[in-house]
Motif scaffolding. Structure first.
Motif, PDB file in Angstrom:
ATOM      1  N   THR A  73      -5.559  -0.408   7.581  1.00  0.00           N
ATOM      2  CA  THR A  73      -4.999   0.276   8.436  1.00  0.00           C
ATOM      3  C   THR A  73      -5.125  -0.145   9.735  1.00  0.00           C
ATOM      4  O   THR A  73      -4.048  -0.394  10.507  1.00  0.00           O
ATOM      5  CB  THR A  73      -4.715   1.780   8.299  1.00  0.00           C
ATOM      6  N   LYS A 182       7.053   3.348  12.145  1.00  0.00           N
ATOM      7  CA  LYS A 182       6.918   2.662  10.941  1.00  0.00           C
ATOM      8  C   LYS A 182       5.650   3.627  10.041  1.00  0.00           C
ATOM      9  O   LYS A 182       4.621   3.941  10.813  1.00  0.00           O
ATOM     10  CB  LYS A 182       6.435   1.438  11.139  1.00  0.00           C
ATOM     11  N   LEU A 183       5.675   3.411   8.784  1.00  0.00           N
ATOM     12  CA  LEU A 183       4.998   4.167   8.023  1.00  0.00           C
ATOM     13  C   LEU A 183       3.618   3.261   7.803  1.00  0.00           C
ATOM     14  O   LEU A 183       3.999   2.163   7.316  1.00  0.00           O
ATOM     15  CB  LEU A 183       5.466   4.467   6.528  1.00  0.00           C
ATOM     16  N   LEU A 184       2.347   3.468   8.416  1.00  0.00           N
ATOM     17  CA  LEU A 184       1.374   2.582   8.233  1.00  0.00           C
ATOM     18  C   LEU A 184       0.708   2.836   6.938  1.00  0.00           C
ATOM     19  O   LEU A 184       0.146   2.005   6.366  1.00  0.00           O
ATOM     20  CB  LEU A 184       0.416   2.720   9.352  1.00  0.00           C
ATOM     21  N   LEU A 185       0.423   4.081   6.771  1.00  0.00           N
ATOM     22  CA  LEU A 185      -0.356   4.336   5.433  1.00  0.00           C
ATOM     23  C   LEU A 185      -0.137   5.612   4.891  1.00  0.00           C
ATOM     24  O   LEU A 185       0.736   6.524   5.544  1.00  0.00           O
ATOM     25  CB  LEU A 185      -2.075   4.758   6.002  1.00  0.00           C
ATOM     26  N   SER A 186       0.156   5.793   3.577  1.00  0.00           N
ATOM     27  CA  SER A 186       0.493   6.996   2.819  1.00  0.00           C
ATOM     28  C   SER A 186      -0.453   7.178   1.570  1.00  0.00           C
ATOM     29  O   SER A 186      -0.678   6.134   0.766  1.00  0.00           O
ATOM     30  CB  SER A 186       1.998   6.948   2.484  1.00  0.00           C
TER      31      SER A 186
ATOM     32  N   LYS B 315      -0.725   3.617   0.056  1.00  0.00           N
ATOM     33  CA  LYS B 315      -0.031   2.714   0.591  1.00  0.00           C
ATOM     34  C   LYS B 315      -0.687   2.151   1.870  1.00  0.00           C
ATOM     35  O   LYS B 315      -0.938   3.145   2.678  1.00  0.00           O
ATOM     36  CB  LYS B 315       1.502   2.724   1.011  1.00  0.00           C
ATOM     37  N   SER B 316      -1.172   1.160   2.219  1.00  0.00           N
ATOM     38  CA  SER B 316      -1.931   0.827   3.604  1.00  0.00           C
ATOM     39  C   SER B 316      -1.909  -0.637   3.930  1.00  0.00           C
ATOM     40  O   SER B 316      -1.575  -1.442   3.002  1.00  0.00           O
ATOM     41  CB  SER B 316      -3.272   1.245   3.389  1.00  0.00           C
ATOM     42  N   GLY B 317      -2.089  -1.044   4.950  1.00  0.00           N
ATOM     43  CA  GLY B 317      -2.182  -2.479   5.406  1.00  0.00           C
ATOM     44  C   GLY B 317      -1.113  -2.912   6.480  1.00  0.00           C
ATOM     45  O   GLY B 317      -1.229  -3.911   6.755  1.00  0.00           O
ATOM     46  N   GLY B 318       0.151  -2.048   6.575  1.00  0.00           N
ATOM     47  CA  GLY B 318       1.086  -2.571   7.236  1.00  0.00           C
ATOM     48  C   GLY B 318       2.381  -1.539   7.222  1.00  0.00           C
ATOM     49  O   GLY B 318       2.172  -0.610   6.763  1.00  0.00           O
ATOM     50  N   GLY B 319       3.347  -2.004   7.892  1.00  0.00           N
ATOM     51  CA  GLY B 319       4.319  -1.072   8.209  1.00  0.00           C
ATOM     52  C   GLY B 319       5.669  -1.678   7.686  1.00  0.00           C
ATOM     53  O   GLY B 319       6.864  -0.977   8.107  1.00  0.00           O
ATOM     54  N   VAL B 321       6.816  -1.041   4.310  1.00  0.00           N
ATOM     55  CA  VAL B 321       7.295  -0.355   3.236  1.00  0.00           C
ATOM     56  C   VAL B 321       7.653   1.021   3.979  1.00  0.00           C
ATOM     57  O   VAL B 321       6.667   1.766   4.106  1.00  0.00           O
ATOM     58  CB  VAL B 321       6.473  -0.093   2.137  1.00  0.00           C
TER      59      VAL B 321
END
Lengths: 256, 348
Positions: A73, A182-186, B315-319, B321
C-alpha cells in the motif's frame, strides 16, 4: 472519538508519530532516504522496508502478513522514483492494545491494520518523504442480522468493546482511500454480499475522504474555524494534525 | 563499414524471451495493447479474463490421512493432511463442553483457540528461482500461510464436531440415576490436522493453487475412529478402515486472484493513466513480477448460484480497482467457482 496523534516526538529518527485510537497505541518511526543494502538496491526506485513489532513477543507470520500489506500500500503512494537507490525504513511498534482485543472473536490483524496504516502515513509525513497522495483508513463491522433487526446498522471504526457486544459479527471490512477517492486497500472477511460490501465502501469513503464540494477556498477557511469539531472526517482530522504541527514550527514567524 | 551496419540492423529486434527479460513491462503492455484483435492475448496466450483450469488428483500420498496434487498451469502443489491426537488432559476443555452436543454452533473459537488446524507452506523446494532452497521461510511464504490460515478459520470450513474425540461413561444404572446433571459426554481429546502444502513448481497464483489443494485434500481425508479405552485409559484408534470417518466440510469457498497491470508507469510524479490498465485473471509468475496491484476474491456458491456469498475480498497495491471493477471481479469469481467446483466434484 477522534484519534489522537503527535508528530516528530522521537529526535533520533527522521520522522515519527504516535497514534492513539480506541485503545490502540502505536509508535511509528521513519528513516529515509538512507543508504540501501546492495542486495535490496533498485536502480530506478527506492526500496521500502516495513517492520511491524507486536505489543508482546517477537514478530510472527501474522506480522509478516501485515508488513506485506503495508508495504504494497505504501509503495503505491510514496514517490519511489524520485529517490532512487535509497531506502525508506518504516518501523511500527504496537505499544498497547485494548484489553478486549483477543476476546472479541474477530481476526485481530484486521482490527489492527487501519491503525497501522494511519500511523505509517503520519510518520511518513513527519519525515517529509515525497508522497503522491495521502491515505486514510478505517474499519467497518457489519453485525449479523437478527430477527429483531433485519437490516443491521454497520458500525464505523468500532471499539473492541462494541465488537465484543455485537457478536456475532457477519463481516469485517478495512478500507483505505487516497485523497483523490481511490480505493488503495480493501480487506474484507466474513460472509457478505457484494451489495453489502458496496454499502460499506460508500460509508467508509464518506468518512475517509472529505467532501469534494468544500475543497474550494471557503472550505479551507471553514475548516480552521471548526478545528477539533471537523474531526469526524478522517482526512480533515489528518490535515488538522499536520496544520497544528506546522503552526508550532512556524511560531518564530508569527510571534514577530 | 556500410555492409557491417547493414548486417547489424536485424539484430536490433530481439527475440521474444530476450525482450521479456530485458523490459518486462513494455513487453506485456505491447501484448495487451496490440491492435486488430478483439481480445488481445497476454504473453502466455490467454486473454485477460481467462483462468487456468485446475487438474486434481487425490490420494497421492499413502502416509497421510488425506492428500491431493493440484496443477494449475505451471503451478503444481501437493497437499497432505495428517491428523494427530491432542489429549484431553493437556487442554482446558471445561468451557467448550457446553457446545459438545450440537454441531452447528459457532466453533471457531474452539478451533482457533486450541489451534486444531495447522497449515504450513513450503516454497523453498526449488519451485521458483525467487525462493532459494534451504533458506528460512521468506516473508512471502509466511504471508501465504497467514492468509491460508485465516481463510480456513473465517470460512469455518471444518466443524469442531468432526475433530472431537468423545467418550460416554457407561451408565452404572442404579447409583448414577440421581446424578443426571453430570454431563454424559466427555471430550477426551481432539484431532489436530496438520495441513502441509508443498510447492513443486510455482508459476504464479500460489494462493489459489494451495487452497484448491487443501480443499481437495480435506475432502478426501479419512480419520480413523478414535475412542477412549477405559481399561488402558488412553485414546486409541481403530484399525478397521471401514470405521474411518470423513470430514464434513462447510460450504466450498473458492478464491480467484487477479493482477492489475498498469500500462506505462508514471513519469515524474504524474498521475497514472486510469484508462491504461488491465485486470488479468489468474496471473502467472511473469505477470506477478510486473503487476503491483493484486485482488483476491473468495466466493462460495454452495447454497445456490443466486445466493453466491462473498467470503473475503483482499486488495492492495494500487488504486485502479474501485467498486465498479470490483463488481465485475466478483462476477468473474462466481464463474470461476462453477468451473472449479465441477473439477472438485469429479474427483470425489
Amino acid at each position: 472519538m477522534a484519534p489522537e496523534a503527535s508528530l516528530s516526538h522521537l529526535h533520533r529518527a527522521d520522522g515519527s508519530a504516535t497514534y492513539i485510537h480506541n485503545g490502540y497505541c502505536i509508535i511509528g518511526a521513519v528513516n529515509g532516504p538512507i543508504e540501501v543494502m546492495r542486495r535490496d538496491e533498485m536502480p530506478e526506485e527506492a526500496t521500502i522496508e516495513v517492520n511491524v513489532r507486536p505489543a508482546a513477543g517477537v514478530g510472527s507470520p501474522k506480522e509478516r502478513h501485515l508488513e506485506t500489506l503495508l508495504h504494497s500500500t505504501l509503495r503505491s503512494i510514496i514517490l519511489t522514483r524520485n529517490i532512487p537507490r535509497t531506502l525508506v525504513q518504516i518501523t511500527l511498534q504496537v505499544r498497547s492494545l485494548p484489553e478486549e482485543d483477543g476476546t472479541s472473536g474477530v481476526n485481530t490483524s484486521l482490527t489492527l491494520l487501519p491503525h497501522l496504516l494511519n500511523t505509517a502515513l503520519l510518520a511518513l509525513l513527519s519525515a517529509s518523504i515525497p508522497l503522491r497522495t495521502i491515505l486514510t483508513s478505517l474499519l467497518i463491522a457489519l453485525p449479523t442480522p437478527t430477527p429483531k433487526m433485519k437490516q443491521p446498522v454497520p458500525i464505523l471504526s468500532p471499539t473492541s468493546t462494541e465488537l465484543f457486544r455485537t457478536q456475532p459479527i457477519a463481516s469485517l471490512h478495512v478500507f483505505a482511500f487516497s485523497a483523490d477517492r481511490k480505493l488503495l486497500l480493501s480487506e474484507s472477511e466474513g460472509t457478505f454480499k457484494y451489495a453489502e460490501w458496496e454499502e460499506a465502501y460508500e460509508m467508509a469513503e464518506e468518512v475517509c475522504c472529505r467532501d469534494q464540494g468544500g475543497v474550494g477556498l471557503g472550505g479551507g477557511e471553514g475548516m480552521e474555524v471548526d478545528g477539533e469539531e471537523a474531526s469526524a472526517n478522517l482526512e480533515e482530522w489528518l490535515r488538522g494534525v499536520v496544520r497544528r504541527k506546522v503552526e508550532v514550527e512556524q511560531r518564530w514567524r508569527s510571534a514577530t | 563499414m556500410a555492409t557491417k551496419t547493414a548486417n547489424a540492423a536485424p539484430a536490433l529486434s530481439f527475440p521474444r524471451p530476450i525482450f521479456a527479460a530485458l523490459s518486462p513491462h513494455p513487453f506485456l503492455q505491447a501484448h495487451l495493447s496490440s491492435q486488430g484483435q478483439a481480445k488481445p492475448p497476454r504473453a502466455n496466450g490467454r486473454t485477460a479474463a481467462d483462468f487456468r483450469t485446475p487438474s486434481i488428483k487425490t490420494g497421492a500420498l499413502t502416509h497421510c490421512h488425506g492428500s491431493a496434487v493440484v496443477r494449475v498451469g505451471g503451478t503444481s502443489v501437493v497437499c497432505g493432511v495428517r491428523g494427530e491426537i491432542l489429549r484431553g488432559e493437556d487442554v482446558q476443555t471445561a468451557d467448550v463442553e457446553v457446545s459438545a452436543g450440537n454441531g452447528e454452533g459457532d466453533d471457531t473459537a474452539e478451533i482457533s483457540g486450541l489451534r486444531l488446524l495447522v497449515p504450513n507452506v513450503e516454497l523453498s523446494t526449488g519451485s521458483t528461482p525467487l525462493h532459494i532452497p534451504g533458506n528460512a521461510p521468506s516473508g512471502y511464504a509466511q504471508t501465504l500461510v497467514t492468509r491460508l490460515r485465516s481463510l480456513l478459520l473465517s470460512t469455518r470450513l471444518i466443524r469442531a464436531r468432526d475433530l472431537r474425540i468423545l467418550y460416554t461413561p457407561p451408565g452404572v444404572a442404579d447409583e448414577m440415576e440421581e446424578e443426571d446433571s453430570v454431563p454424559e459426554v466427555e471430550i477426551k481429546g481432539y484431532w489436530v490436522l496438520y495441513i502441509d502444502t508443498v510447492f513443486i513448481s510455482l508459476d504464479g497464483n500460489a494462493l489459489d493453487a494451495a487452497w484448491i489443494a487443501i480443499l481437495a485434500a480435506l475432502a478426501s481425508t479419512r480419520l480413523p475412529k478414535a475412542y477412549f479405552d477405559e481399561e488402558l485409559e488412553i485414546v486409541v484408534c481403530s484399525d478397521t478402515p471401514s470405521e474411518a470417518q470423513k470430514l464434513e466440510l462447510r460450504g466450498l469457498p473458492i478464491p480467484s486472484t487477479f493482477a492489475v497491470f498498469e500500462g506505462q508507469f508514471e513519469q515524474e510524479g504524474e498521475e497514472y493513466d486510469g484508462e491504461e490498465s488491465w485486470v488479468l485473471n489468474d496471473p502467472d509468475a511473469f505477470e506477478e513480477s510486473v503487476c503491483r496491484e493484486m485482488v483476491c476474491v473468495v466466493v462460495d456458491g454452495s447454497e445456490g448460484m443466486n445466493k453466491m456469498a462473498v467470503k473475503r475480498i483482499e486488495k492492495s497495491g494500487g488504486g485502479v480497482v474501485g467498486k465498479d471493477i470490483m463488481k465485475v471481479l466478483v462476477k468473474r469469481s462466481a464463474e470461476r467457482w462453477q468451473i472449479v467446483q465441477g473439477v472438485l466434484k469429479e474427483v470425489e
